[in-house]
Design an enzyme around this catalytic site. Structure first.
Site, PDB file in Angstrom:
ATOM      1  N   CYS A 203      -9.385  -6.939 -30.183  1.00 30.45           N
ATOM      2  CA  CYS A 203      -8.547  -6.102 -30.551  1.00 30.45           C
ATOM      3  C   CYS A 203      -8.708  -4.792 -29.328  1.00 30.45           C
ATOM      4  O   CYS A 203      -8.136  -4.345 -28.742  1.00 30.45           O
ATOM      5  CB  CYS A 203      -9.717  -5.607 -31.812  1.00 30.45           C
ATOM      6  SG  CYS A 203     -11.378  -5.343 -31.558  1.00 30.45           S
ATOM      7  N   HIS A 252     -14.369  -3.114 -34.289  1.00 32.58           N
ATOM      8  CA  HIS A 252     -13.123  -3.038 -34.434  1.00 32.58           C
ATOM      9  C   HIS A 252     -12.127  -1.526 -33.968  1.00 32.58           C
ATOM     10  O   HIS A 252     -13.052  -0.829 -34.039  1.00 32.58           O
ATOM     11  CB  HIS A 252     -12.023  -3.885 -35.608  1.00 32.58           C
ATOM     12  CG  HIS A 252     -10.630  -4.345 -35.837  1.00 32.58           C
ATOM     13  ND1 HIS A 252     -10.831  -5.418 -34.770  1.00 32.58           N
ATOM     14  CD2 HIS A 252      -9.395  -3.435 -36.024  1.00 32.58           C
ATOM     15  CE1 HIS A 252      -9.288  -4.799 -34.542  1.00 32.58           C
ATOM     16  NE2 HIS A 252      -8.680  -3.994 -35.233  1.00 32.58           N
ATOM     17  N   HIS A 264      -2.399  -3.472 -33.342  1.00 28.12           N
ATOM     18  CA  HIS A 264      -3.991  -3.935 -33.009  1.00 28.12           C
ATOM     19  C   HIS A 264      -3.590  -4.947 -32.932  1.00 28.12           C
ATOM     20  O   HIS A 264      -2.813  -5.490 -34.014  1.00 28.12           O
ATOM     21  CB  HIS A 264      -5.135  -3.318 -34.005  1.00 28.12           C
ATOM     22  CG  HIS A 264      -4.933  -3.722 -35.687  1.00 28.12           C
ATOM     23  ND1 HIS A 264      -6.085  -4.790 -36.579  1.00 28.12           N
ATOM     24  CD2 HIS A 264      -3.830  -3.661 -36.479  1.00 28.12           C
ATOM     25  CE1 HIS A 264      -5.323  -5.159 -37.431  1.00 28.12           C
ATOM     26  NE2 HIS A 264      -4.298  -4.381 -37.533  1.00 28.12           N
TER      27      HIS A 264
END
Length: 291
Positions: A203, A252, A264
């Site tokens: 990520c 994240h 993402h």
């Protein structure tokens, strides 16, 4: 980063423009709707989060859809009277002692109600000072916050005004658009732990790679990206959005692209996801500006 492990968590900071407000006719109670948070309800109804929690005996910021919340102190429920009118009463503001005008420069996350509260004036007066006919404002816009009202622009008072947040203009629009277009090129790229190239991203590696493509340098890890960016109350396109997934704190990250969507690199690779989904809205920690 690791693939997501679903944990039980809740957060009350997520604001989405896709959802509206639902106050009762006498404005003394409020019925919670999807996407609401205590912060949003407090701003719209011009009260503090602490007051809402005290008046409703809440021990945390967690609220439920269809839950009814009191917007006034319990002892004032019976005595409070509401006079229904089509438009707000006319309001005038006297000149300052030295006859000068004070101004304010709009920042990311600002709304008319936030600015009005800061300078202890009403939204109606603020709009009249600046000859505004809507609640829309832009970052960098200079507003008069003190002076003489020559014309009052009346606004409906039957319901709280909808919050309209400033749009991101701190960075050139073309740069934000270029960055989002660049990010979309990699949709479908597989997830790879520690990945920082189009052959595979994690990520934070994906975010770092995309921003570098438009000349913006970011730290490599999620935690560092969180710590070295600026907190904003509401995400605008180009901002980073952070989530608490497999570990406590930011674990994240993705790029907000508007309409409650973010792009993402997750367990299914690079994809565009709806932040209002049952999983992601409970993991949301906040938005932070890069530009």
């Amino acid at each position: 980063m690791k693939k997501h492990i679903i944990t039980v968590a809740a957060t009350a900071g997520l604001l989405f423009t896709a959802f509206g407000s639902s106050a009762s006719a006498d404005a003394s109670t409020y019925k919670v709707r999807s996407g609401d948070s205590l912060s949003k309800i407090a701003k719209v109804n011009h009260v503090s989060i602490k007051q809402i929690k005290e008046w409703n005996h809440l021990s945390s910021d967690l609220i439920k859809i269809n839950q009814k919340l009191s917007l006034i102190a319990p002892k004032s429920h019976k005595s409070k009277k509401v006079i229904k009118t089509k438009t707000a009463k006319k309001v005038t503001l006297a000149k300052t002692a030295n006859g000068t005008t004070q101004t304010y420069k709009v920042k990311s996350g600002d709304s008319l109600s936030v600015i009005a509260k800061k300078y202890k004036i009403s939204v109606t007066v603020l709009k009249s000072l600046n000859n505004l006919h809507s609640d829309k404002i832009k970052i960098g816009q200079v507003l008069k916050v003190k002076g003489t009202v020559t014309k009052v622009i009346a606004t409906p008072v039957s319901a709280p005004p909808k919050q309209v947040f400033a749009t991101t203009l701190d960075a050139p629009v073309s740069q934000v658009q270029a960055m989002i277009a660049e990010a979309k090129k990699y949709i479908g790229t597989p997830y790879a732990w520690g990945g920082v190239t189009p052959s595979g991203f994690d990520c934070s590696g994906f975010v770092d790679y995309v921003y570098n493509k438009v000349g913006v340098s970011l730290p490599r890890t999620v935690a560092a990206q969180w710590n070295q960016t600026t907190s904003v109350g509401f995400p605008n396109p180009g901002d980073l959005v952070f989530f608490e997934t497999y570990a406590k704190g930011p674990s994240h990250v993705g790029i907000f692209i508007g309409n409650n969507k973010f792009i993402h690199s997750g367990s299914h690779g690079v994809t565009i996801t709806d932040m209002t989904s049952s999983y992601w809205r409970t993991k949301y920690l906040g938005a932070r500006a890069v530009f």
